[in-house]
Scaffold this motif. Sequence first.
Motif: not given
Length: 80
Positions: A29-30, A46-47, A52-53
Amino acid sequence: MGIYQNAVAEREKQQVDMYGGIKMNLFFDCEFTGLRKDTTLISIGIFTENGKKFYAEFSDYDESQCDDWIKENELKHTIL
């Protein structure tokens, strides 16, 4: 091993890529300063499938390039 454990082991074996790493989907997601040719990245998230994130914000963008919607809905919620 039970049937379930065999299925999990087989799935894990199939997800190894040609370099020996595990294949995993990543979701991005940007947020950018706008939708135009010379836009600049504001933040990225980033997922991974396993939970993890990663999240990063950038401070080197030109805020004057941001339209009102970006300022109201994105910049108000950034940490920096």
